[in-house]
Design a protein around this motif. Sequence first.
Motif, PDB file in Angstrom:
ATOM      1  N   LEU A 176       0.884  -1.169   0.000  1.00 36.43           N
ATOM      2  CA  LEU A 176       0.000   0.000   0.000  1.00 36.43           C
ATOM      3  C   LEU A 176       0.918   1.215   0.000  1.00 36.43           C
ATOM      4  O   LEU A 176       1.500   1.586   1.020  1.00 36.43           O
ATOM      5  CB  LEU A 176      -0.907  -0.017   1.233  1.00 36.43           C
ATOM      6  CG  LEU A 176      -1.922   1.117   1.365  1.00 36.43           C
ATOM      7  CD1 LEU A 176      -2.776   1.240   0.120  1.00 36.43           C
ATOM      8  CD2 LEU A 176      -2.801   0.901   2.591  1.00 36.43           C
ATOM      9  N   CYS A 222      -1.748   4.944  -3.255  1.00 30.38           N
ATOM     10  CA  CYS A 222      -2.693   5.795  -2.530  1.00 30.38           C
ATOM     11  C   CYS A 222      -2.212   7.233  -2.709  1.00 30.38           C
ATOM     12  O   CYS A 222      -1.280   7.678  -2.043  1.00 30.38           O
ATOM     13  CB  CYS A 222      -2.723   5.403  -1.059  1.00 30.38           C
ATOM     14  SG  CYS A 222      -4.047   6.170  -0.112  1.00 30.38           S
ATOM     15  N   ILE A 279      -7.935  -2.762  -1.702  1.00 29.37           N
ATOM     16  CA  ILE A 279      -6.988  -3.735  -1.153  1.00 29.37           C
ATOM     17  C   ILE A 279      -7.447  -5.156  -1.448  1.00 29.37           C
ATOM     18  O   ILE A 279      -6.669  -6.002  -1.911  1.00 29.37           O
ATOM     19  CB  ILE A 279      -6.826  -3.520   0.374  1.00 29.37           C
ATOM     20  CG1 ILE A 279      -6.104  -2.203   0.649  1.00 29.37           C
ATOM     21  CG2 ILE A 279      -6.067  -4.683   1.005  1.00 29.37           C
ATOM     22  CD1 ILE A 279      -6.100  -1.801   2.105  1.00 29.37           C
TER      23      ILE A 279
END
Length: 226
Positions: A66, A96, A130
């Motif tokens: 992430l 992100c 995710i």
Amino acid sequence: MNKTRKPGALQPKLTRIVIADDHTLTRELMVSLISKDCSHCQVVGQANDPAEALRQCQKLKADLLLFAVSTKGRYAAVEAIPTIKSALPDLRILLCATLVTKEKVVAALRAGANGVVEKTATAKELVEGIERIAGGETYLCRRSLQMLSESLRGPAAGLDAQRSPLTSREKEILSLIASGLTSKEIAARLFLSVATVDTHRANLMSKVGAHNVAQLIQYGTHHGVL
């Protein structure tokens, strides 16, 4: 979400996640969110820059990164993705981004990211991203899809400009994909099986020569499907 499982039950493989963000509070919030809402995911490491993210992913055998680092430079985080993917080709990456733009989404996908979500997205969107990327899919948050569909109005470079070869059903499914629906949601809406929707999705990709959702949207916009 309770992760307790019955003794003797088949244990699903946990997706091992490394979170990279240069803000400690943001990392801690993401850890809390994933622990609470992603039942088959486990945060195994944290990093505050791209180099440390790569080291953590290698050391901890991560499945998914992430990647929320907001280092200086126009596409600093995006530019680090090819190096990470070169070292770990099987690693899934969800970027992100602080601010989503069409250019950044396209650059991230070309660099090797498996999805993009904006930091202003809801917790639900982040969790969905995710889980879908962990499941092998590509994911773009609604903001990313909106930016692409609004900006890709001109001729689509690199795509066949001939008459669309898609069936009416494939056009319908392409429109729903562009709306951000999952295969399961499309199946429920059209009263089809998920396997049938996945087959249509694969046929769409093959027919138009697309490799990701962004290219599907580009094709659909050029041919008037969207």
